[in-house]
Scaffold this motif. Structure first.
Motif, PDB file in Angstrom:
ATOM      1  N   GLY A 130       0.784  -1.224   0.000  1.00 35.63           N
ATOM      2  CA  GLY A 130       0.000   0.000   0.000  1.00 35.63           C
ATOM      3  C   GLY A 130       0.819   1.278   0.000  1.00 35.63           C
ATOM      4  O   GLY A 130       0.251   2.374   0.118  1.00 35.63           O
ATOM      5  N   HIS A 131       2.145   1.177  -0.137  1.00 33.86           N
ATOM      6  CA  HIS A 131       2.969   2.390  -0.169  1.00 33.86           C
ATOM      7  C   HIS A 131       2.767   3.109  -1.504  1.00 33.86           C
ATOM      8  O   HIS A 131       2.611   2.473  -2.543  1.00 33.86           O
ATOM      9  N   LYS A 132       2.797   4.434  -1.463  1.00 33.43           N
ATOM     10  CA  LYS A 132       2.561   5.196  -2.691  1.00 33.43           C
ATOM     11  C   LYS A 132       3.767   5.194  -3.629  1.00 33.43           C
ATOM     12  O   LYS A 132       3.643   5.559  -4.800  1.00 33.43           O
ATOM     13  N   LEU A 133       4.925   4.789  -3.120  1.00 29.54           N
ATOM     14  CA  LEU A 133       6.127   4.692  -3.956  1.00 29.54           C
ATOM     15  C   LEU A 133       6.382   3.230  -4.301  1.00 29.54           C
ATOM     16  O   LEU A 133       6.275   2.353  -3.436  1.00 29.54           O
ATOM     17  N   PHE A 134       6.743   2.987  -5.548  1.00 32.12           N
ATOM     18  CA  PHE A 134       7.016   1.623  -6.014  1.00 32.12           C
ATOM     19  C   PHE A 134       8.521   1.505  -6.289  1.00 32.12           C
ATOM     20  O   PHE A 134       8.990   1.837  -7.376  1.00 32.12           O
ATOM     21  N   ILE A 135       9.234   1.050  -5.268  1.00 34.63           N
ATOM     22  CA  ILE A 135      10.697   1.010  -5.320  1.00 34.63           C
ATOM     23  C   ILE A 135      11.162  -0.438  -5.363  1.00 34.63           C
ATOM     24  O   ILE A 135      10.623  -1.304  -4.667  1.00 34.63           O
ATOM     25  N   GLY A 136      12.163  -0.697  -6.189  1.00 36.89           N
ATOM     26  CA  GLY A 136      12.728  -2.039  -6.289  1.00 36.89           C
ATOM     27  C   GLY A 136      14.165  -1.974  -6.766  1.00 36.89           C
ATOM     28  O   GLY A 136      14.868  -0.993  -6.529  1.00 36.89           O
ATOM     29  N   ALA A 137      14.605  -3.011  -7.449  1.00 36.43           N
ATOM     30  CA  ALA A 137      15.988  -3.073  -7.937  1.00 36.43           C
ATOM     31  C   ALA A 137      16.039  -3.882  -9.223  1.00 36.43           C
ATOM     32  O   ALA A 137      15.075  -4.559  -9.592  1.00 36.43           O
ATOM     33  N   HIS A 138      17.182  -3.789  -9.887  1.00 37.07           N
ATOM     34  CA  HIS A 138      17.415  -4.604 -11.085  1.00 37.07           C
ATOM     35  C   HIS A 138      17.908  -5.970 -10.613  1.00 37.07           C
ATOM     36  O   HIS A 138      19.066  -6.130 -10.235  1.00 37.07           O
ATOM     37  N   VAL A 139      17.011  -6.940 -10.641  1.00 37.65           N
ATOM     38  CA  VAL A 139      17.304  -8.258 -10.084  1.00 37.65           C
ATOM     39  C   VAL A 139      17.694  -9.243 -11.183  1.00 37.65           C
ATOM     40  O   VAL A 139      17.485  -8.996 -12.372  1.00 37.65           O
ATOM     41  N   SER A 140      18.235 -10.363 -10.756  1.00 35.96           N
ATOM     42  CA  SER A 140      18.663 -11.399 -11.694  1.00 35.96           C
ATOM     43  C   SER A 140      17.460 -12.160 -12.244  1.00 35.96           C
ATOM     44  O   SER A 140      16.499 -12.436 -11.525  1.00 35.96           O
ATOM     45  N   ALA A 141      17.565 -12.503 -13.534  1.00 40.39           N
ATOM     46  CA  ALA A 141      16.555 -13.344 -14.180  1.00 40.39           C
ATOM     47  C   ALA A 141      17.185 -14.657 -14.625  1.00 40.39           C
ATOM     48  O   ALA A 141      16.695 -15.296 -15.563  1.00 40.39           O
ATOM     49  N   ALA A 142      18.266 -15.053 -13.967  1.00 39.43           N
ATOM     50  CA  ALA A 142      18.931 -16.311 -14.309  1.00 39.43           C
ATOM     51  C   ALA A 142      17.963 -17.469 -14.135  1.00 39.43           C
ATOM     52  O   ALA A 142      17.288 -17.588 -13.117  1.00 39.43           O
ATOM     53  N   GLY A 143      17.895 -18.307 -15.167  1.00 40.63           N
ATOM     54  CA  GLY A 143      16.958 -19.422 -15.137  1.00 40.63           C
ATOM     55  C   GLY A 143      15.615 -19.090 -15.744  1.00 40.63           C
ATOM     56  O   GLY A 143      14.750 -19.961 -15.855  1.00 40.63           O
ATOM     57  N   GLY A 144      15.436 -17.821 -16.142  1.00 38.82           N
ATOM     58  CA  GLY A 144      14.188 -17.426 -16.779  1.00 38.82           C
ATOM     59  C   GLY A 144      13.524 -16.258 -16.067  1.00 38.82           C
ATOM     60  O   GLY A 144      13.727 -16.049 -14.859  1.00 38.82           O
ATOM     61  N   PRO A 145      12.729 -15.463 -16.788  1.00 39.52           N
ATOM     62  CA  PRO A 145      12.046 -14.302 -16.201  1.00 39.52           C
ATOM     63  C   PRO A 145      11.211 -14.598 -14.958  1.00 39.52           C
ATOM     64  O   PRO A 145      11.126 -13.736 -14.070  1.00 39.52           O
ATOM     65  N   PRO A 146      10.575 -15.781 -14.842  1.00 39.74           N
ATOM     66  CA  PRO A 146       9.796 -16.028 -13.613  1.00 39.74           C
ATOM     67  C   PRO A 146      10.620 -15.908 -12.337  1.00 39.74           C
ATOM     68  O   PRO A 146      10.096 -15.519 -11.288  1.00 39.74           O
ATOM     69  N   ASN A 147      11.915 -16.225 -12.427  1.00 45.37           N
ATOM     70  CA  ASN A 147      12.765 -16.146 -11.239  1.00 45.37           C
ATOM     71  C   ASN A 147      13.000 -14.703 -10.797  1.00 45.37           C
ATOM     72  O   ASN A 147      13.310 -14.452  -9.630  1.00 45.37           O
ATOM     73  N   ALA A 148      12.881 -13.761 -11.737  1.00 46.08           N
ATOM     74  CA  ALA A 148      13.057 -12.352 -11.383  1.00 46.08           C
ATOM     75  C   ALA A 148      11.983 -11.907 -10.391  1.00 46.08           C
ATOM     76  O   ALA A 148      12.243 -11.085  -9.506  1.00 46.08           O
ATOM     77  N   VAL A 149      10.788 -12.443 -10.534  1.00 45.05           N
ATOM     78  CA  VAL A 149       9.704 -12.095  -9.607  1.00 45.05           C
ATOM     79  C   VAL A 149      10.062 -12.554  -8.202  1.00 45.05           C
ATOM     80  O   VAL A 149       9.907 -11.808  -7.222  1.00 45.05           O
ATOM     81  N   GLN A 150      10.553 -13.779  -8.085  1.00 38.71           N
ATOM     82  CA  GLN A 150      10.941 -14.307  -6.776  1.00 38.71           C
ATOM     83  C   GLN A 150      12.090 -13.496  -6.175  1.00 38.71           C
ATOM     84  O   GLN A 150      12.116 -13.236  -4.968  1.00 38.71           O
ATOM     85  N   ASN A 151      13.036 -13.096  -7.021  1.00 40.43           N
ATOM     86  CA  ASN A 151      14.172 -12.311  -6.533  1.00 40.43           C
ATOM     87  C   ASN A 151      13.739 -10.925  -6.070  1.00 40.43           C
ATOM     88  O   ASN A 151      14.341 -10.348  -5.156  1.00 40.43           O
ATOM     89  N   ALA A 152      12.713 -10.376  -6.704  1.00 40.80           N
ATOM     90  CA  ALA A 152      12.187  -9.076  -6.280  1.00 40.80           C
ATOM     91  C   ALA A 152      11.494  -9.190  -4.922  1.00 40.80           C
ATOM     92  O   ALA A 152      11.660  -8.329  -4.044  1.00 40.80           O
TER      93      ALA A 152
END
Length: 528
Positions: free
Chosen positions: A139-161
């Motif tokens: 519910g935060h008004k800011l959407f902050i994250g990072a450039h995460v690894s997608a090793a093994g496929g894009p679905p893994n990027a979600v888990q890393n986030a």
């Protein structure tokens, strides 16, 4: 007395000759022997001499025992067949002895390396690694994250986030350092959609893939253009399969060519790509370096956007480190407002669709692209406080690209057991929380000042190191400019230089010009 017969005379002559030959020395026999028997006799004598010498030498020095009998027999056989002269025999014998000595010498085998047995991670260890380093702020008004690894496929990027408590993230859709890549796996596409829906990531707003570093859409060479465009278009099509609406990329480089032509070429490639895809918005990233690099000024971004036909398919991703190093100050609330106003007037705030949040190891306007952790660089925490409290960034995806290598107090990189740089993804988790907590925080409070001082101390070593490099480079550039100027002055020596005109001379010249213009304004005889 009767004369002897011819036969008897010949017999007596032959017996006399035989007695002379038998009484002569052996050497004389060799000299007077017929040609056919002379060589045979010499061979026997030489052979006998070699044999005697060989026996004599064996009495003095014992020959090393051969390793293989077959080689010894072969060597002896060759010696018997050749029957060399005494000089050659000694040489051959020496070669044979060296060969036998080499055969008897044993070479120590290199020590075998102990086989490294990699210990498999236990189920508990895997579960511990998968546990989030920080909880996501819902519910935060800011959407902050990072450039995460997608090793093994894009679905893994979600888990890393999720692992770092992010509400937005960036990823590479394929290897960013090579041209040839396998196509997107359909299973990965399905799983990516499922993971985003499951964890409430809006693919249209808060996922911003980063383009390949190899792609230069501004390059006008036909072969390079095709290579870059094909890779770029492939990424956009991957975005569509993954349901991603934003795509960030570097504008490119004119490679020493005409800047306006390079910008037009870049815009033309964007127009082509937009027509071959349906919805992905291509985001131009502002750059730090000057020179041939396109995007280091807001004017560059404006010029590209003006040439894009479908304005709804183009936008900007503003990188704070690049802007600061490129000459746009972001250190205080006042400078942040000034930079944002410049962007709005030059490009238009409606085109700002994402941010890269990075501090800068390099000083202001140094044109050095060196990312630092939040608050540890020359940009500083106050600048990020101003950005986080700017209403214009609410709802935009903001992605950290800060380093996560572990350093000691002196700024030295720490290595793991394998000699690789140690990484701590917890750095991103802590920075996300720090930025979220800056919203509404008083910059004059003790809490803020304590955090600010601590972060500045953490980055002092790196700031000083880079500042020295920049200073040396700046000094060197100035020296080169002075040398060039002096050389040009020397070349111009002796040439006529127009004298400076005084005030009186300037007034007289202006008066003459005024009179001339007045006369030219009068109608001519033909006009009257």
């Amino acid at each position: 007395m009767a004369r002897p017969s011819k036969a008897r005379a010949a017999s007596e002559e032959s017996s006399a000759l035989s007695s002379v030959v038998s009484d002569a020395p052996e050497t004389a026999v060799a000299d007077t022997a017929p040609k056919g028997t002379r060589g045979t006799k010499r061979k026997r004598n030489v052979k006998q001499q070699v044999k005697e010498e060989s026996e004599g030498e064996n009495d003095i020095e014992e020959r090393p025992a051969p390793v293989k009998k077959t080689r010894q027999r072969k060597a002896a056989k060759v010696e018997e067949e050749v029957e060399p002269s005494p000089k050659k025999a000694r040489k051959s014998k020496k070669v044979i002895e060296e060969t036998q000595e080499a055969e008897t010498t044993t070479v120590d085998a290199p020590p075998t390396k102990a086989k490294v047995v990699r210990k498999r991670k236990t189920k508990e260890e895997k579960e511990a690694e998968a546990m989030p380093l920080a909880a996501r702020t819902v519910g935060h008004k800011l959407f902050i994250g990072a450039h995460v690894s997608a090793a093994g496929g894009p679905p893994n990027a979600v888990q890393n986030a999720i692992h770092i408590g992010a509400n937005a993230f960036a990823l590479f859709l394929k290897s960013q350092r090579k041209w040839a890549n396998p196509p997107l796996d359909e299973t990965h596409s399905i799983n990516f959609h499922e993971n985003c829906n499951k964890h409430d990531f809006d693919q249209n707003k808060h996922v911003v893939p980063h383009g390949s570093y190899l792609v230069n859409l501004a390059h006008t060479d036909p072969e390079r253009t095709k290579q870059a465009y094909d890779s770029f278009l492939d990424d956009l099509k991957r975005c569509e399969k993954l349901g991603i609406a934003l795509y960030n990329f570097h504008p490119g480089n004119s490679v020493g060519g005409d800047r306006a032509a390079a910008i037009a070429h870049l815009a033309g490639n964007l127009n082509r790509a937009h027509k071959e895809t349906s919805k992905v918005v291509t985001l131009l990233e502002n750059m730090a370096a000057g020179g041939n690099v396109i995007g280091s000024t807001f004017e560059d971004l404006r010029d590209v956007i003006e040439l894009v036909e479908d304005k709804s398919r183009v936008g900007v991703c503003l990188d704070t480190c690049h802007a600061f190093a490129g000459g746009y100050d972001l250190r205080t609330p006042e400078t942040v407002q000034k930079t944002m106003s410049d962007f709005n007037e030059t490009v238009g705030m409606k085109y700002l669709r994402a941010l890269h949040l990075n501090d800068s190891k390099a000083p202001f306007s140094s044109h050095r692209d060196l990312h630092a952790n939040i608050g540890t660089g020359f940009l500083g925490l106050r600048g990020f406080h101003a950005i986080m409290n700017d209403e214009r960034v609410i709802g935009l995806p903001m992605v950290l690209e800060t380093p996560i290598e572990v350093r000691d107090e002196d700024g030295n990189l720490q290595k793991d057991a394998k000699g690789k740089d140690m990484e701590d993804k917890g750095i991103w988790a802590r920075e996300i929380k720090l930025l979220e907590n800056l919203v509404g925080m008083d910059v004059e409070s003790e809490e803020f000042k304590e955090i600010e001082d601590r972060l500045q101390k953490m980055g002092a070593v790196e700031r000083n190191r880079i500042a020295e490099q920049v200073e040396k480079k700046t000094t060197k550039v100035k020296e080169m400019e002075e040398k060039t100027k002096a050389k040009q002055t020397k070349l111009n020596f002796g040439k006529a230089v127009p004298a400076k005109k005084g005030k009186k001379a300037k007034k007289e010249e202006e008066a003459d010009q005024s009179d001339a213009s007045s006369l030219s304004a009068l109608p001519s005889d033909n006009e009257s």
